[in-house]
Design an enzyme around this catalytic site. Structure first.
Site, PDB file in Angstrom:
ATOM      1  N   TYR A 182      99.198  52.902  92.103  1.00  0.00           N
ATOM      2  CA  TYR A 182      98.684  54.371  92.450  1.00  0.00           C
ATOM      3  C   TYR A 182      97.460  54.538  91.440  1.00  0.00           C
ATOM      4  CZ  TYR A 182      99.048  59.473  91.455  1.00  0.00           C
ATOM      5  OH  TYR A 182      98.723  60.594  91.534  1.00  0.00           O
ATOM      6  N   TRP A 212     101.079  68.930  86.291  1.00  0.00           N
ATOM      7  CA  TRP A 212     101.141  70.259  86.880  1.00  0.00           C
ATOM      8  C   TRP A 212     102.705  70.425  87.188  1.00  0.00           C
ATOM      9  CZ3 TRP A 212      96.126  71.311  89.997  1.00  0.00           C
ATOM     10  CH2 TRP A 212      95.193  71.061  89.193  1.00  0.00           C
ATOM     11  N   VAL A 250     115.051  57.980  81.230  1.00  0.00           N
ATOM     12  CA  VAL A 250     114.744  56.383  81.678  1.00  0.00           C
ATOM     13  C   VAL A 250     113.932  55.822  80.343  1.00  0.00           C
ATOM     14  CG1 VAL A 250     112.823  55.247  82.916  1.00  0.00           C
ATOM     15  CG2 VAL A 250     113.762  56.989  83.928  1.00  0.00           C
ATOM     16  N   TYR A 332     108.531  48.668  87.554  1.00  0.00           N
ATOM     17  CA  TYR A 332     108.180  50.115  86.752  1.00  0.00           C
ATOM     18  C   TYR A 332     107.398  49.790  85.545  1.00  0.00           C
ATOM     19  CZ  TYR A 332     108.401  54.757  84.914  1.00  0.00           C
ATOM     20  OH  TYR A 332     108.066  55.922  84.589  1.00  0.00           O
TER      21      TYR A 332
HETATM   22  N1  LIG Z   1     101.341  67.778  90.865  1.00  0.00           N
HETATM   23  C1  LIG Z   1     100.540  67.067  89.737  1.00  0.00           C
HETATM   24  O1  LIG Z   1     100.777  67.146  88.717  1.00  0.00           O
HETATM   25  C2  LIG Z   1      99.486  65.902  90.111  1.00  0.00           C
HETATM   26  C3  LIG Z   1      99.204  65.298  88.907  1.00  0.00           C
HETATM   27  C4  LIG Z   1      98.259  64.161  89.094  1.00  0.00           C
HETATM   28  C5  LIG Z   1      97.731  64.088  90.284  1.00  0.00           C
HETATM   29  N2  LIG Z   1      98.170  64.762  91.392  1.00  0.00           N
HETATM   30  C6  LIG Z   1      97.305  64.620  92.528  1.00  0.00           C
HETATM   31  O2  LIG Z   1      97.418  65.876  93.256  1.00  0.00           O
HETATM   32  C7  LIG Z   1      97.188  65.844  94.838  1.00  0.00           C
HETATM   33  C8  LIG Z   1      98.359  66.719  95.305  1.00  0.00           C
HETATM   34  O3  LIG Z   1      99.327  66.427  94.535  1.00  0.00           O
HETATM   35  P1  LIG Z   1     100.972  67.353  94.759  1.00  0.00           P
HETATM   36  O4  LIG Z   1     101.800  67.309  93.564  1.00  0.00           O
HETATM   37  O5  LIG Z   1     100.354  68.634  95.595  1.00  0.00           O
HETATM   38  O6  LIG Z   1     101.538  66.387  95.926  1.00  0.00           O
HETATM   39  P2  LIG Z   1     102.505  66.630  97.301  1.00  0.00           P
HETATM   40  O7  LIG Z   1     103.075  65.263  97.848  1.00  0.00           O
HETATM   41  O8  LIG Z   1     103.224  67.982  96.978  1.00  0.00           O
HETATM   42  O9  LIG Z   1     101.184  66.871  98.291  1.00  0.00           O
HETATM   43  C9  LIG Z   1     100.497  65.973  98.811  1.00  0.00           C
HETATM   44  C10 LIG Z   1     100.560  66.549 100.293  1.00  0.00           C
HETATM   45  O10 LIG Z   1      99.677  65.688 101.066  1.00  0.00           O
HETATM   46  C11 LIG Z   1     100.153  65.329 102.515  1.00  0.00           C
HETATM   47  N3  LIG Z   1      99.648  64.122 103.037  1.00  0.00           N
HETATM   48  C12 LIG Z   1      99.804  62.857 102.245  1.00  0.00           C
HETATM   49  N4  LIG Z   1      99.195  61.761 103.170  1.00  0.00           N
HETATM   50  C13 LIG Z   1      98.898  62.727 104.231  1.00  0.00           C
HETATM   51  C14 LIG Z   1      98.055  62.449 105.416  1.00  0.00           C
HETATM   52  N5  LIG Z   1      97.904  60.863 105.551  1.00  0.00           N
HETATM   53  N6  LIG Z   1      97.611  63.207 106.281  1.00  0.00           N
HETATM   54  C15 LIG Z   1      97.878  64.545 105.944  1.00  0.00           C
HETATM   55  N7  LIG Z   1      98.523  64.804 104.958  1.00  0.00           N
HETATM   56  C16 LIG Z   1      98.842  64.206 103.947  1.00  0.00           C
HETATM   57  C17 LIG Z   1     101.727  65.493 102.378  1.00  0.00           C
HETATM   58  O11 LIG Z   1     102.445  65.737 103.344  1.00  0.00           O
HETATM   59  C18 LIG Z   1     101.843  66.568 100.952  1.00  0.00           C
HETATM   60  O12 LIG Z   1     101.956  67.824 101.794  1.00  0.00           O
HETATM   61  C19 LIG Z   1      97.511  64.199  95.181  1.00  0.00           C
HETATM   62  O13 LIG Z   1      96.498  63.607  95.188  1.00  0.00           O
HETATM   63  C20 LIG Z   1      98.169  63.792  93.561  1.00  0.00           C
HETATM   64  O14 LIG Z   1      97.829  62.255  93.323  1.00  0.00           O
HETATM   65  C21 LIG Z   1      99.095  65.639  91.262  1.00  0.00           C
HETATM   66  O1  LIG Z   2     101.926  64.530  87.107  1.00  0.00           O
HETATM   67  C1  LIG Z   2     101.057  63.916  86.815  1.00  0.00           C
HETATM   68  O2  LIG Z   2     100.207  64.231  86.165  1.00  0.00           O
HETATM   69  C2  LIG Z   2     100.891  62.520  87.237  1.00  0.00           C
HETATM   70  O3  LIG Z   2     102.011  61.690  86.707  1.00  0.00           O
HETATM   71  C3  LIG Z   2     103.066  61.683  87.353  1.00  0.00           C
HETATM   72  O4  LIG Z   2     103.834  60.653  86.572  1.00  0.00           O
HETATM   73  P1  LIG Z   2     104.688  60.904  85.682  1.00  0.00           P
HETATM   74  O5  LIG Z   2     104.438  61.752  84.718  1.00  0.00           O
HETATM   75  O6  LIG Z   2     104.858  59.401  85.181  1.00  0.00           O
HETATM   76  O7  LIG Z   2     106.124  61.102  86.638  1.00  0.00           O
HETATM   77  P2  LIG Z   2     107.140  61.997  86.324  1.00  0.00           P
HETATM   78  O8  LIG Z   2     108.239  61.730  87.440  1.00  0.00           O
HETATM   79  O9  LIG Z   2     107.253  63.506  86.232  1.00  0.00           O
HETATM   80  O10 LIG Z   2     108.122  61.361  85.064  1.00  0.00           O
HETATM   81  C4  LIG Z   2     107.742  61.777  83.790  1.00  0.00           C
HETATM   82  C5  LIG Z   2     108.416  60.911  82.863  1.00  0.00           C
HETATM   83  O11 LIG Z   2     109.880  61.132  82.807  1.00  0.00           O
HETATM   84  C6  LIG Z   2     110.695  60.111  83.203  1.00  0.00           C
HETATM   85  N1  LIG Z   2     111.802  60.496  84.189  1.00  0.00           N
HETATM   86  C7  LIG Z   2     111.462  60.728  85.430  1.00  0.00           C
HETATM   87  C8  LIG Z   2     112.629  61.211  85.942  1.00  0.00           C
HETATM   88  C9  LIG Z   2     113.974  61.354  85.535  1.00  0.00           C
HETATM   89  O12 LIG Z   2     115.116  61.539  86.150  1.00  0.00           O
HETATM   90  N2  LIG Z   2     114.217  60.791  84.302  1.00  0.00           N
HETATM   91  C10 LIG Z   2     113.171  60.338  83.321  1.00  0.00           C
HETATM   92  O13 LIG Z   2     113.593  60.244  82.106  1.00  0.00           O
HETATM   93  C11 LIG Z   2     109.673  59.230  83.428  1.00  0.00           C
HETATM   94  O14 LIG Z   2     110.048  57.729  83.325  1.00  0.00           O
HETATM   95  C12 LIG Z   2     108.450  59.330  82.996  1.00  0.00           C
HETATM   96  O15 LIG Z   2     108.491  58.818  81.669  1.00  0.00           O
HETATM   97  C13 LIG Z   2     103.015  60.987  88.718  1.00  0.00           C
HETATM   98  O16 LIG Z   2     102.123  59.629  88.847  1.00  0.00           O
HETATM   99  C14 LIG Z   2     102.029  61.885  89.738  1.00  0.00           C
HETATM  100  O17 LIG Z   2     102.472  63.073  90.005  1.00  0.00           O
HETATM  101  C15 LIG Z   2     100.631  62.423  88.755  1.00  0.00           C
HETATM  102  O18 LIG Z   2      99.555  61.487  89.154  1.00  0.00           O
END
Ligand SMILES: NC(=O)c1ccc[n+]([C@@H]2O[C@H](COP(=O)([O-])OP(=O)(O)OC[C@H]3O[C@@H](n4cnc5c(N)ncnc54)[C@H](O)[C@@H]3O)[C@@H](O)[C@H]2O)c1
Ligand SMILES: O=C(O)[C@H]1O[C@H](OP(=O)(O)OP(=O)(O)OC[C@H]2O[C@@H](n3ccc(=O)[nH]c3=O)[C@H](O)[C@@H]2O)[C@H](O)[C@@H](O)[C@@H]1O
Length: 386
Positions: A182, A212, A250, A332
């Site tokens: 990723y 977020w 984890v 992982y």
């Molecule tokens: N939530 C976070 O903290 C976080 C952290 C780091 C990066 N991001 C990035 O921000 C973006 C949004 O994250 P999110 O948390 O809202 O994730 P999310 O999975 O809730 O949203 C992604 C959306 O994209 C849509 N999608 C995926 N593939 C598609 C396709 N081929 N065509 C049309 N729609 C498609 C999915 O259906 C989904 O609704 C992502 O690029 C993610 O990598 C999020």
């Molecule tokens: O949110 C982000 O900023 C980014 O990081 C996330 O990655 P990560 O923070 O590792 O994902 P989480 O599933 O939120 O896990 C956070 C930590 O909790 C741990 N974890 C997760 C789930 C659980 O049940 N128990 C547990 O200990 C994971 O091993 C990791 O260390 C995801 O990769 C993306 O959504 C994004 O790009």
């Protein structure tokens, strides 16, 4: 809404935004903000719309003529270029972004985060359209400090762990640690966007979100997502709390994260949308450096907050240690620590996060309890009856 001005005091003109991935967690909050506080139009592209249904129906909503949903899979739909051409700005959020997928579905992960994003970049560049692309803090990978001896005093020195957009290296593990599929795909699309800017004049902004969290993040397994699915940590722990089962840590829950409330983060994105001259050509960390905890501390805090909002006492053994191999499978790996440097976003947009971790967990877990507690009770009583 009338008389909105940008950070330089100029009147903000209404624009049309093509938002790809609008039906996801971040997209739903961004659409909500744009509809309730701005005059902008949104062409919302996604394969799902459950999380934005409340913004699309009924047709009598105040913003009904400013949001249109297009059910499009960007992998294979020729309508995408037309929508990008109709818009002034494209925001690309579409991605596979749950860690459980990175090592188990690495091909889908790489295709989704790199190959599927390519046409979006190309259409923006060819048609002279501005692009805000969502990358990730995971592009930093591990900190430099992670490679120092455990007892090295340098581990306490911010120079070895604070993540800076224009200085920090991207440090990933070996290829068989497929976790990094990723981060690597996101890094390459960032480099491609940067090169389109340098060689072809693409106007772009890259966003690196740092964990977020908030309402509507991911899904609760067996309720609004697959029973065997593994969402991100907020939803995993919410699911455990709702079902009164131990929260799984984890590899000891030692990894550190900074969590930011989705509503604070959305404020930063709105500033980028409405201040192109300050945002174009930049990569921005968007996180809250003041909300750092390790995963064990997060589990403890969520357990306390959930007791408060649900009125239920916590269970006798609130956490359970599991290995990453057991939980995520082979391949992982983990980021050790994620503190965003805020210099660039502060300087360009004057933005700072506001919400403390306890407060954002309180509002989020109140939402989780209200939305899911009853459905979980019913699902669990059905299983017991069978
Ligand atoms: N939530 C976070 O903290 C976080 C952290 C780091 C990066 N991001 C990035 O921000 C973006 C949004 O994250 P999110 O948390 O809202 O994730 P999310 O999975 O809730 O949203 C992604 C959306 O994209 C849509 N999608 C995926 N593939 C598609 C396709 N081929 N065509 C049309 N729609 C498609 C999915 O259906 C989904 O609704 C992502 O690029 C993610 O990598 C999020
Ligand atoms: O949110 C982000 O900023 C980014 O990081 C996330 O990655 P990560 O923070 O590792 O994902 P989480 O599933 O939120 O896990 C956070 C930590 O909790 C741990 N974890 C997760 C789930 C659980 O049940 N128990 C547990 O200990 C994971 O091993 C990791 O260390 C995801 O990769 C993306 O959504 C994004 O790009």
């Amino acid at each position: 809404m009338a008389g909105r001005v940008d950070l330089d005091g100029n009147q903000i003109k209404p624009i049309t935004i093509c938002m790809i991935g609008a039906g996801g967690f971040i997209g739903s909050h961004l659409c909500e903000k744009l509809m309730s506080e701005t005059p902008h139009k949104v062409l919302a592209v996604d394969v799902y719309n459950d999380k934005i249904k409340h913004l699309l129906e009924p047709a009598t909503l105040a913003w009904a003529d400013r949001i249109q949903f297009h059910r499009i899979n960007i992998k294979n739909d020729s309508r995408l270029e037309g929508l990008i051409k109709m818009a002034d700005l494209t925001i690309n959020l579409a991605a596979i972004c749950t860690p459980a997928d990175y090592n188990t579905r690495p091909l889908d992960t790489i295709y989704s985060n790199f190959i599927d994003a390519l046409p979006v970049v190309k259409y923006c560049s060819e048609n002279g359209k501005r692009l805000i692309h969502f990358s990730t803090c995971e592009v930093y990978g591990k900190t430099i400090g992670a490679f120092l001896p455990k007892d090295s005093p340098l581990r306490q020195d911010p120079a070895y762990y604070v993540l800076k957009e224009d200085e920090s290296p991207c440090i990933f593990g070996p290829i068989e640690k497929q976790r990094w599929s990723y981060a690597c795909a996101k890094q390459l699309i960032e480099r491609l966007i940067y090169a389109e800017g340098a060689e072809n004049g693409l106007e772009f902004t890259i966003v690196r979100p740092f964990n977020w969290i908030g309402p509507r993040m991911d899904f609760i397994p067996g309720i609004d997502g697959p029973s065997e699915g593994v969402p991100r940590v907020l939803a995993c722990f919410s699911n455990n709390l709702l079902r009164r089962e131990p929260l799984k840590l984890v590899d000891g829950g030692e990894s550190q994260r900074t969590f930011i409330y989705i509503k604070d983060a959305i404020e930063a994105i709105l500033l980028m949308i409405e201040n192109p001259a300050r945002a174009n050509g930049h990569t921005f960390n968007v996180g809250n450096p003041n909300n750092e905890v390790n995963v064990r501390q997060l589990a403890e805090m969520m357990t306390q907050v959930y007791s408060k909002v649900s009125g239920e006492s916590s269970i006798e053994t609130p956490t359970l240690d599991v290995s990453s191999k057991e939980f995520y499978g082979e391949g992982y790996d983990d980021s050790d620590k994620r503190i965003p440097d805020m210099t660039i976003i502060n300087k360009q947009l004057g933005w700072n996060p506001k919400t403390a971790l306890w407060d954002l967990l309180e509002s989020t877990l109140t939402y989780q309890h209200r939305t899911y507690a009853e459905a979980i009770k019913q699902a669990m009583s059905k299983t017991t009856a069978n």
